[in-house]
Write a protein that holds these residues in place. Structure first.
Motif, PDB file in Angstrom:
ATOM      1  N   UNK B  94     -43.814 131.300  79.522  1.00 48.62           N
ATOM      2  CA  UNK B  94     -43.937 131.622  78.122  1.00 48.62           C
ATOM      3  C   UNK B  94     -43.483 130.619  77.264  1.00 48.62           C
ATOM      4  N   UNK B  97     -40.512 131.301  74.918  1.00 46.93           N
ATOM      5  CA  UNK B  97     -38.889 131.632  75.612  1.00 46.93           C
ATOM      6  C   UNK B  97     -38.418 130.410  75.972  1.00 46.93           C
ATOM      7  N   UNK B 101     -34.786 132.534  79.756  1.00 45.54           N
ATOM      8  CA  UNK B 101     -35.745 133.539  79.860  1.00 45.54           C
ATOM      9  C   UNK B 101     -36.793 133.612  80.816  1.00 45.54           C
ATOM     10  N   UNK B 104     -35.116 133.991  84.468  1.00 48.44           N
ATOM     11  CA  UNK B 104     -34.826 135.100  84.848  1.00 48.44           C
ATOM     12  C   UNK B 104     -35.802 136.379  84.884  1.00 48.44           C
ATOM     13  N   UNK B 105     -36.879 136.214  84.232  1.00 52.31           N
ATOM     14  CA  UNK B 105     -37.788 137.173  83.952  1.00 52.31           C
ATOM     15  C   UNK B 105     -38.354 137.638  85.285  1.00 52.31           C
ATOM     16  N   UNK B 106     -38.099 138.810  85.618  1.00 56.22           N
ATOM     17  CA  UNK B 106     -38.613 139.627  86.667  1.00 56.22           C
ATOM     18  C   UNK B 106     -37.418 139.237  87.968  1.00 56.22           C
ATOM     19  N   UNK B 107     -36.362 138.613  87.674  1.00 55.78           N
ATOM     20  CA  UNK B 107     -35.374 138.625  88.719  1.00 55.78           C
ATOM     21  C   UNK B 107     -34.006 138.895  88.049  1.00 55.78           C
ATOM     22  N   UNK B 108     -34.016 139.785  86.999  1.00 56.01           N
ATOM     23  CA  UNK B 108     -32.861 139.961  86.235  1.00 56.01           C
ATOM     24  C   UNK B 108     -31.764 140.667  87.181  1.00 56.01           C
ATOM     25  N   UNK B 113     -28.911 138.530  82.755  1.00 58.78           N
ATOM     26  CA  UNK B 113     -29.794 137.815  81.890  1.00 58.78           C
ATOM     27  C   UNK B 113     -28.720 137.000  81.075  1.00 58.78           C
ATOM     28  N   UNK B 135     -31.057 126.384  77.721  1.00 57.67           N
ATOM     29  CA  UNK B 135     -31.378 126.965  76.250  1.00 57.67           C
ATOM     30  C   UNK B 135     -32.538 126.544  75.610  1.00 57.67           C
ATOM     31  N   UNK B 137     -36.208 125.613  74.484  1.00 58.65           N
ATOM     32  CA  UNK B 137     -37.476 126.437  74.321  1.00 58.65           C
ATOM     33  C   UNK B 137     -38.566 125.671  75.165  1.00 58.65           C
ATOM     34  N   UNK B 153     -37.475 128.271  88.918  1.00 58.59           N
ATOM     35  CA  UNK B 153     -37.964 129.719  88.969  1.00 58.59           C
ATOM     36  C   UNK B 153     -38.094 130.066  90.298  1.00 58.59           C
ATOM     37  N   UNK B 157     -34.908 132.422  92.845  1.00 58.36           N
ATOM     38  CA  UNK B 157     -35.403 133.848  93.541  1.00 58.36           C
ATOM     39  C   UNK B 157     -34.845 133.721  94.877  1.00 58.36           C
TER      40      UNK B 157
END
Lengths: 407, 503
Positions: B94, B97, B101, B104-108, B113, B135, B137, B153, B157
């Motif tokens: 995204x 984001x 963000x 961590x999305x989906x693996x919070x 977060x 941090x 963008x 990412x 995981x």
């Protein structure tokens, strides 16, 4: 680098609020329009602002999850009825619950259509707006006819939720306000409005604004929800149940819009009436867009629309007349900025408009009533026309998402 | 093959879509701690296979074993749970984001977060030398950095098997070297990497084992040490690999396109600045550059699609500077856009309507402002035959065609307007070897006919093979001119990143 340039100072909103108040103080002194910032105006502004803000919050939830919700208006209409029916029969707080419930039913329809069946968001939303009006008229004639003070187009008188008044403080602030000291009186007026007859629903609305911010930007639930509006395929590739989040977001959106309607019936007025929403759902959507899909900006947008609407009702002609001067000064500033960016043509155009405004300001003393009433709508148009240049909506807003599109 | 169970074992995988068999009897073993390449033409079924392995799509038949246990992968969440991670060809990020963000999305649940997650990202980034800052963008990042975010990412995981789908398609040689360095570190840590590509030299240099897929099925698994790229290519297509190289020079003295002092202001720095060049009739000018350095803006400025552009553009003596895009096209520009789905085609319109697109003011397919369907269809049929567009008919929707055939239709359409300048932006991106050869042939033919050609490409071999001259673009400026007869991809790569000087 970018993180630095993008981040505003921590208390920027406080500074902005003070600046606005200062500008209004100056305007009062210059034009002599006394009602620009009286505590009555502030209180009325709060009442006018809250339904717009709640509708905008509804829009925020939905659009952050990538579903455009033009059906906010219809969901508000459902909310007004919900407040009327449940509020009359079971008391004020039941009315609040009823408004939330009825709005959520509207949200359920929109979510089912757009998220489950992939219907175009605009078509579904407009359909809800049309159906809601008809459904509510039918329900009203079914349930309100024959009740004391009720009829086809209105419910009986409703109980209001409680309000907060801190008597001594209110009186003291009232005295300061009456002194007419530059800026201090305005500050006192704002403070006085906060401690006099402050409806609990107004407090609730602001709590919801903060909760929305906290949930959407500070929790993993919110992160997932926003990801479905920014890049649903990325979200799905990471195991986020995209459709479920979208569905929930639209439900919450509907409930908030319903509460906006309930507020109109119970606080802004004292009963359900046909056509009570008057397009505030659309203005809420506009306020959200103006606020760049952020809660803080949304509050500023609702404040702007609420304030102009209030001015129209209180010594409207004089106040809006004063506003003309403010807009002209703003336009001159904007023209200077464009000149600095070497956009000469644009600057000249804006200057001509500013000159026209000043001419009008000098030529008349009071703006005629019809024009006063359209002020909020004209402001909506103008503000969006200027603000839309720098806005950034969620990247996948308005797109239908089907499962299995990842990769 | 060995005593230890392979990291991934696929047996008899099959997948059918309406009218197409995407996968049929696929058998692959990926050993632990190795880089296993899967090669094949576009449309051979590699992507479908990887979507099956990542749980995006379910196979119709066959079994998947991961670390010796048979698993059923119904969703990406299942795949992640079993330690399979995927870096998609089209990055799944995204833009609005931050890196944090996105990661961590989906693996919070792993590290929250907040600051714990930030520390973990920094730790992984340092451990594998990824150089990712949590941090930032994502929209501020370059292509290479985005890819490293994607890899991070997957590592975040705890993946043991990492699938990379065409990871080098968007990278310059130096970035490819960095990526390969990263992959070797992953391998050293005992992770297994599945590497999908059709760039055979890269595959031969990085892979420990190579599986070839043709028409949806595995045809061979080979050891890179005993294989040449020519043999691989023959396994892939069953025939010889074409080359992009051109014949004798056809460059004339006649200037067709004259661009002088082209500029385009941007948010922070100019998107284009003082860009000047000439293209002669019969000349191919190649533009090399890392994506996002102004290539797209240059093309759009020449096409008149960018308001605010300054400078002059002259086509065969005619000043185009004040003209609209349509007038420019009518003046004799053919344009193969960078993104055929967004700019080149109406995906949900039939081919003949797409044929009229951009020619909607010209005879014979438009008469008195109305579209002449008959003439349009006849002419579309001609393009389909001349340009070998494989389609059931001219009423087929553009969406139904493969990327290569869509592109051939666009090339045919653009060449049918009698252009004197052809602008080709990434003309062979994402098309298979056969279509690639055909498109190269059409560009060479255009050059022979005396057209001026502006070629933008990320494929340096293509640029070097087709161009008569190569200009390197960096941060919106032309920073060096190269003779394709002399230059190597590495030299171009240095100039593109600003590391080396111009020749």
């Amino acid at each position: 680098m970018s993180a630095v340039t993008r981040r505003l100072p921590r208390l920027w909103w406080l500074g902005a609020a003070v600046l606005v108040l200062l500008a209004i103080s100056v305007l009062r002194v210059v034009t002599g329009a006394e009602d620009l910032a009286s505590s009555g105006t502030v209180r009325a502004t709060l009442i006018a602002l809250v339904p717009i803000m709640l509708a905008g919050l509804g829009g925020l939830w939905s659009e952050r999850a990538g579903v455009v919700n033009i059906g906010l208006e219809g969901m508000m209409v459902l909310g007004t009825y919900g407040a009327g029916y449940f509020g009359y029969h079971y008391g004020a707080w039941a009315g609040v619950a009823g408004a939330l419930l009825m709005g959520a039913i509207g949200g359920l329809i929109h979510a089912t259509a757009t998220v489950v069946f992939g219907v175009d968001h605009i078509i579904s939303g407009v359909a809800i707006n049309i159906i809601a009006v008809g459904a509510v008229q039918y329900l009203a004639s079914l349930t309100f006819v024959g009740l004391p003070g009720g009829g086809q187009t209105q419910s009986p008188k409703l109980d209001n939720v409680g309000s907060i008044t801190i008597g001594p403080l209110s009186d003291a602030l009232g005295e300061v306000e009456d002194q007419n000291i530059f800026f201090v009186s305005e500050l006192a007026a704002v403070a006085r409005a906060m401690v006099t007859n402050l409806s609990l629903l107004v407090v609730l609305a602001f709590v919801l604004l903060f909760v929305t911010y906290w949930v959407l930007w500070r929790t993993s639930f919110g992160l997932r929800l926003r990801s479905t509006g920014e890049s649903p395929s990325a979200a799905e590739s990471l195991g986020v149940a995209v459709l479920r989040y979208k569905f929930v977001a639209v439900l919450i959106s509907g409930a908030l819009a319903g509460l906006a309607g309930g507020f109109l019936a119970m606080v802004a007025s004292s009963n359900y009436r046909d056509g009570q929403t008057g397009g505030r759902g659309y203005i809420g959507l506009a306020a959200m867009i103006f606020g760049n899909w952020r809660p803080g900006g949304l509050l500023a947008g609702s404040g702007l629309f609420g304030y102009t609407q209030t001015l129209g009702l209180r010594q409207g002609g004089t106040s809006v007349h004063a506003l003309l001067l403010a807009v002209a000064v703003l336009a001159i500033g904007l023209a200077g900025y464009q000149l600095w960016r070497k956009q000469v043509r644009l600057a000249v155009g804006i200057l001509v408009a500013a000159a026209a405004l000043i001419t009008v300001y000098a030529a008349i003393d009071v703006v005629p009533g019809d024009f006063v009433n359209i002020t909020p709508y004209v402001v909506t148009l103008l503000v969006l026309a200027f603000a839309s240049q720098r806005l950034r909506m969620p990247a996948a807003d308005g797109q239908v998402y089907r499962r299995g599109s990842a990769g | 093959m060995s005593d230890v169970a392979p990291a991934v074992r696929l047996r008899g995988i099959g997948k059918r879509f309406p009218g197409v068999i995407a996968n049929d009897d696929i058998n692959i073993d990926v050993a632990r701690g190795t880089i296993h390449a899967i090669v094949g033409e576009n449309g051979a079924g590699k992507s479908t296979l990887m979507k099956i392995l990542y749980g995006v799509q379910a196979p119709d038949s066959g079994t998947i074993d991961i670390a010796g246990t048979q698993v059923s992968l119904g969703s990406p969440a299942d795949a992640i749970k079993h330690g399979v991670g995927m870096v998609f060809q089209h990055f799944q990020l995204a833009d609005n984001f931050t890196v944090l963000e996105n990661v961590v999305l989906g693996a919070e649940k792993l590290h929250g977060i907040g600051s714990a997650a930030r520390e973990e990202i920094v730790r992984i980034s340092d451990a594998y030398g990824l150089g990712v800052e949590p941090d930032q963008l994502v929209e501020d990042l370059g292509v290479g950095a985005r890819q490293r975010v994607e890899i991070l990412k997957v590592l975040y995981r705890g993946a043991k098997v990492i699938i990379l789908d065409e990871p080098t398609a968007v990278l310059v040689p130096q970035e490819v070297d960095e990526l390969f360095g990263n992959l070797r570190e992953l391998k050293a840590e005992g992770l297994s990497v599945i590497f999908i590509s059709h760039k055979l030299d890269e595959v031969l240099s990085i892979a420990d084992e190579i599986t070839v897929i043709r028409r949806g099925t595995t045809v061979a698994t080979v050891d890179p040490a005993g294989t040449t790229s020519r043999e691989l290519a023959e396994l892939m297509v069953g025939s010889e690999l074409p080359s992009p190289s051109t014949e004798a020079s056809t460059v004339t003295e006649r200037v067709t396109l004259h661009v002088a002092d082209l500029g385009l202001p941007g948010e922070n720095r100019p998107l284009l600045e003082a860009v000047s060049f000439d293209i002669h009739a019969g000349e191919v000018l190649g533009i090399a550059g890392v994506e996002g350095n102004g290539q797209a803006e240059l093309v759009e400025a020449i096409m008149g699609m960018r308001p605010g552009a300054t400078g002059t553009v002259r086509l065969a003596g005619q000043d185009l500077t004040e003209l609209s895009t349509r007038k420019r096209r009518e003046a004799g520009i053919g344009y193969i856009p960078e993104d055929r789905h967004r700019h080149g085609l109406l995906l949900d319109a039939p081919l003949w309507e797409n044929r009229v697109l951009g020619h909607q003011t010209r005879k014979p397919w438009v008469r008195r402002g109305l579209i002449d369907r008959g003439a349009s269809r006849t002419d579309t049929q001609r393009i389909v035959e001349d340009y070998d567009v494989r389609t059931p008919g001219v009423d087929t929707l553009a969406r139904a065609l493969s990327g290569g055939n869509q592109q051939k239709l666009i090339v045919g359409r653009e060449m049918s307007g009698d252009p004197i300048l052809l602008i080709a932006a990434h003309p062979t991106r994402g098309v298979d070897v056969g279509a690639q050869a055909a498109i190269w042939g059409h560009i060479k033919e255009a050059r022979r006919q005396g057209l001026a050609v502006l070629l933008i490409s990320a494929d340096l071999d293509e640029l070097i093979g087709l161009s008569d001259r190569i200009e390197v673009i960096l941060r919106g400026r032309l920073v060096g001119s190269f003779d394709p007869g002399q230059v190597t991809p590495e030299q171009l790569g240095s100039a593109m990143t600003g590391a080396g000087g111009a020749a």
